[in-house]
Motif scaffolding. Structure first.
Motif, mmCIF file in Angstrom:
data_model
loop_
_atom_site.group_PDB
_atom_site.id
_atom_site.type_symbol
_atom_site.label_atom_id
_atom_site.label_comp_id
_atom_site.label_asym_id
_atom_site.label_seq_id
_atom_site.Cartn_x
_atom_site.Cartn_y
_atom_site.Cartn_z
ATOM 1 N N ARG A 112 10.064 -9.309 -1.426
ATOM 2 C CA ARG A 112 9.928 -8.646 -0.126
ATOM 3 C C ARG A 112 9.834 -7.128 -0.307
ATOM 4 N NH1 ARG A 112 14.703 -9.728 4.018
ATOM 5 N NH2 ARG A 112 15.786 -8.345 2.545
ATOM 6 N N ARG A 113 10.663 -6.592 -1.206
ATOM 7 C CA ARG A 113 10.658 -5.140 -1.402
ATOM 8 C C ARG A 113 9.338 -4.635 -1.963
ATOM 9 N NH1 ARG A 113 15.595 -1.939 -2.448
ATOM 10 N NH2 ARG A 113 14.194 -0.780 -3.813
ATOM 11 N N HIS A 114 8.663 -5.524 -2.697
ATOM 12 C CA HIS A 114 7.441 -5.057 -3.369
ATOM 13 C C HIS A 114 6.170 -5.693 -2.828
ATOM 14 C CE1 HIS A 114 9.676 -2.590 -6.218
ATOM 15 N NE2 HIS A 114 10.595 -3.540 -6.164
ATOM 16 N N GLY A 115 6.288 -6.286 -1.644
ATOM 17 C CA GLY A 115 5.089 -6.771 -0.960
ATOM 18 C C GLY A 115 4.419 -7.952 -1.625
ATOM 19 N N VAL A 116 5.181 -8.753 -2.399
ATOM 20 C CA VAL A 116 4.618 -9.968 -3.001
ATOM 21 C C VAL A 116 4.844 -11.104 -2.010
ATOM 22 C CG1 VAL A 116 4.673 -11.546 -4.968
ATOM 23 C CG2 VAL A 116 5.153 -9.096 -5.299
ATOM 24 N N THR A 117 3.784 -11.691 -1.499
ATOM 25 C CA THR A 117 3.954 -12.631 -0.386
ATOM 26 C C THR A 117 3.663 -14.083 -0.761
ATOM 27 O OG1 THR A 117 1.642 -12.275 0.225
ATOM 28 C CG2 THR A 117 3.296 -10.860 1.295
ATOM 29 N N LYS A 118 3.174 -14.352 -1.978
ATOM 30 C CA LYS A 118 2.805 -15.725 -2.343
ATOM 31 C C LYS A 118 3.844 -16.345 -3.277
ATOM 32 C CE LYS A 118 -2.256 -15.325 -1.966
ATOM 33 N NZ LYS A 118 -2.378 -13.906 -1.525
ATOM 34 N N LEU A 119 4.382 -17.511 -2.862
ATOM 35 C CA LEU A 119 5.412 -18.188 -3.663
ATOM 36 C C LEU A 119 5.164 -19.688 -3.690
ATOM 37 C CD1 LEU A 119 8.195 -18.336 -5.149
ATOM 38 C CD2 LEU A 119 9.269 -18.418 -2.881
ATOM 39 N N VAL A 120 5.172 -20.255 -4.898
ATOM 40 C CA VAL A 120 5.162 -21.716 -5.060
ATOM 41 C C VAL A 120 6.537 -22.098 -5.588
ATOM 42 C CG1 VAL A 120 4.129 -23.688 -6.263
ATOM 43 C CG2 VAL A 120 2.686 -21.759 -5.537
ATOM 44 N N PHE A 121 7.220 -22.980 -4.861
ATOM 45 C CA PHE A 121 8.604 -23.310 -5.219
ATOM 46 C C PHE A 121 8.712 -24.735 -5.733
ATOM 47 C CE2 PHE A 121 13.043 -23.290 -5.438
ATOM 48 C CZ PHE A 121 13.560 -24.403 -4.795
ATOM 49 N N SER A 122 9.443 -24.869 -6.853
ATOM 50 C CA SER A 122 9.679 -26.165 -7.494
ATOM 51 C C SER A 122 10.815 -26.898 -6.782
ATOM 52 C CB SER A 122 10.061 -25.904 -8.962
ATOM 53 O OG SER A 122 10.625 -27.046 -9.520
ATOM 54 N N SER A 123 10.434 -27.817 -5.871
ATOM 55 C CA SER A 123 11.458 -28.628 -5.226
ATOM 56 C C SER A 123 11.419 -30.026 -5.855
ATOM 57 C CB SER A 123 11.227 -28.683 -3.711
ATOM 58 O OG SER A 123 12.347 -29.319 -3.083
ATOM 59 N N SER A 124 11.999 -31.000 -5.176
ATOM 60 C CA SER A 124 12.178 -32.292 -5.843
ATOM 61 C C SER A 124 12.285 -33.411 -4.817
ATOM 62 C CB SER A 124 13.462 -32.243 -6.683
ATOM 63 O OG SER A 124 13.851 -33.554 -7.069
ATOM 64 N N ALA A 125 11.881 -34.595 -5.210
ATOM 65 C CA ALA A 125 12.025 -35.781 -4.358
ATOM 66 C C ALA A 125 13.488 -36.067 -4.080
ATOM 67 C CB ALA A 125 11.393 -36.986 -5.037
ATOM 68 N N THR A 126 14.350 -35.419 -4.827
ATOM 69 C CA THR A 126 15.775 -35.636 -4.614
ATOM 70 C C THR A 126 16.198 -35.213 -3.217
ATOM 71 O OG1 THR A 126 17.857 -35.495 -5.840
ATOM 72 C CG2 THR A 126 16.698 -33.431 -5.416
ATOM 73 N N VAL A 127 15.363 -34.383 -2.542
ATOM 74 C CA VAL A 127 15.715 -33.943 -1.179
ATOM 75 C C VAL A 127 15.554 -35.073 -0.161
ATOM 76 C CG1 VAL A 127 15.027 -31.571 -1.710
ATOM 77 C CG2 VAL A 127 13.418 -33.087 -0.523
ATOM 78 N N TYR A 128 14.961 -36.208 -0.606
ATOM 79 C CA TYR A 128 14.861 -37.357 0.307
ATOM 80 C C TYR A 128 16.134 -38.189 0.273
ATOM 81 C CZ TYR A 128 9.941 -36.150 0.780
ATOM 82 O OH TYR A 128 8.766 -35.489 1.035
ATOM 83 N N GLY A 129 17.093 -37.716 -0.495
ATOM 84 C CA GLY A 129 18.377 -38.419 -0.522
ATOM 85 C C GLY A 129 18.224 -39.786 -1.171
ATOM 86 N N THR A 130 18.675 -40.823 -0.478
ATOM 87 C CA THR A 130 18.666 -42.142 -1.125
ATOM 88 C C THR A 130 17.456 -42.974 -0.719
ATOM 89 O OG1 THR A 130 19.971 -42.920 0.744
ATOM 90 C CG2 THR A 130 21.185 -42.236 -1.232
ATOM 91 N N ASP A 131 16.752 -42.531 0.333
ATOM 92 C CA ASP A 131 15.664 -43.384 0.840
ATOM 93 C C ASP A 131 14.329 -42.766 0.431
ATOM 94 O OD1 ASP A 131 14.367 -44.282 4.138
ATOM 95 O OD2 ASP A 131 13.978 -45.033 2.117
ATOM 96 N N GLN A 132 13.857 -43.087 -0.770
ATOM 97 C CA GLN A 132 12.696 -42.390 -1.319
ATOM 98 C C GLN A 132 11.484 -43.303 -1.446
ATOM 99 O OE1 GLN A 132 14.078 -40.709 -5.013
ATOM 100 N NE2 GLN A 132 15.761 -39.604 -4.052
ATOM 101 N N GLU A 133 11.438 -44.359 -0.620
ATOM 102 C CA GLU A 133 10.283 -45.262 -0.715
ATOM 103 C C GLU A 133 9.140 -44.741 0.152
ATOM 104 O OE1 GLU A 133 12.943 -49.268 -0.825
ATOM 105 O OE2 GLU A 133 10.781 -49.510 -0.564
#
Ligand code: WQD
Length: 337
Positions: A112-133
């Motif tokens: 934000r301080r340096h005006g960089v606005t593009k971000l690709v973030f490594s998330s995970s299927a783990t955010v679906y908790g237990t129901d990942q079908e």
């Protein structure tokens, strides 16, 4: 673009670095080598034919992160760096929250301080908790372990950052089960200590480092009773990051969320037999009790990524096993120190 890759010497980060350079991007890496080795850099420079600047520090250090952005031109960030072992996160929750959330705070503040606005973030299927079908991106997120909660929380933090600053463009990529290796056999997955994950463990059995595979339960409600997962080749996963990076340049909304998976489930025994085909011989295994916390089935609905990113996973389970085996044979004890 000049792309900062955090965790760029790690498993998925390193494969993504190679594809970024091949696509004409300039790359710089920040990594604390917490789960990788400096020798990976030599491999990456040999594969890309380019010098790759590596800044070795921990992203939770706000001052060093700020100094990096103040002194290096950066157009976009791909953020892989983070702790990622589910079991370890249960034992060390504070370390996981401090490291994973702290590194994201530090990074986004400097962007934000340096005006960089593009971000690709490594998330995970783990955010679906237990129901990942056949999970779709609209599904509510929750977690069953501190590692998973750090991913749920980082996604929410980034969505809130985008509300406050609509000029940002953020891709949240939810991986299923990455396996495989670069076809050259010179970079691959090199877990430190005893592998938690299935395929690196099978590979170490095949190369003689482990006596047999423990199959964690064969009494699940699946055709052969063993757990099913959506395994995706790390090269397909890396390609998904480039597709998402390109999408950031054209998308109207500040945040996009995409599953990166094949949409197919493969069981433990199916994977073992696929690996046996790659190795050309049977591999020893024993069925033991279920592993606490495991779900029976997890696989993606990748239709949104296919449609909106113009990206499809193309490599087969046999490709994944053959590429993993080539890497493991060439590097029986992983990367040199
Ligand atoms: C796969 C299948 C096991 C090891 C984990 C994380 C997840 C993500 C990917 C980061 C299951 C079985 C495994 C073994 C076995 N990581 N298995 N014997 O648990 O699906 O996902 O890695 O984002 O967050 O949870 O992957 O490879 O550990 O297990 O039988 O020695 O193999 O029971 O069915 P998992 P995994």
């Amino acid at each position: 673009m000049r792309v900062l890759v955090s965790g760029g010497t790690g498993y998925i980060g390193s494969h993504t670095v190679v594809q970024l350079v091949a696509a004409g991007h300039d790359v710089l890496i920040v990594d604390n080598f917490g789960n990788s080795k400096p020798s990976v850099v030599n491999r990456l420079e040999a594969l890309t034919g380019r010098h790759l600047p590596v800044h070795s520090f921990d992203l939770t250090d706000h001052d060093k992160t700020e100094h990096l952005f103040a002194n290096e031109p950066i157009d976009a960030v791909i953020h892989f760096a983070g702790l990622k072992a589910v079991g370890e996160s249960v034992e060390l929750p504070l370390e996981y929250y401090e490291n994973n959330l702290g590194s994201t705070f530090s990074l986004v503040r400097a962007m934000r301080r340096h005006g960089v606005t593009k971000l690709v973030f490594s998330s995970s299927a783990t955010v679906y908790g237990t129901d990942q079908e056949a999970a779709t991106e609209e599904r509510p997120t929750f977690a069953t372990n501190p590692y998973g909660w750090t991913k749920v929380m980082q996604e929410q933090i980034l969505r809130d950052v985008a509300v406050a600053d609509p000029s940002v463009r953020i891709a949240l990529l939810r991986y299923f089960n990455p396996i495989g290796a670069h076809a050259s056999g010179t970079i691959g997955e090199d877990p430190q200590g005893i592998p938690n994950n299935l395929v690196p463990f099978i590979a170490q059995v095949a190369v003689g480092r482990r006596e047999f595979l423990s199959v964690y339960g064969d009494d699940y409600p699946t055709p052969d009773g063993t757990g099913q997962r959506d395994y995706i080749h790390v090269e397909d996963l890396a390609a998904g990051h480039l597709a998402a990076l390109n999408r950031l340049g054209t998308m109207d909304e500040p945040v996009g969320t995409w599953n990166l998976g094949t949409g197919q489930g493969t069981s433990v025994l199916e994977m073992l037999h696929a690996f046996e085909r790659a190795v050309g011989r049977e591999l020893p295994y024993r069925v033991v009790d279920r592993r606490p916390g495991d779900v029976a089935v997890s696989y993606a609905d990748p239709a949104k990524a296919n449609r909106e990113l113009g990206w499809v996973a193309t490599r087969t389970i046999d490709d994944m096993c053959a590429d993993t085996w080539r890497w493991q044979q060439a590097n029986p004890t992983g990367y040199p120190d």
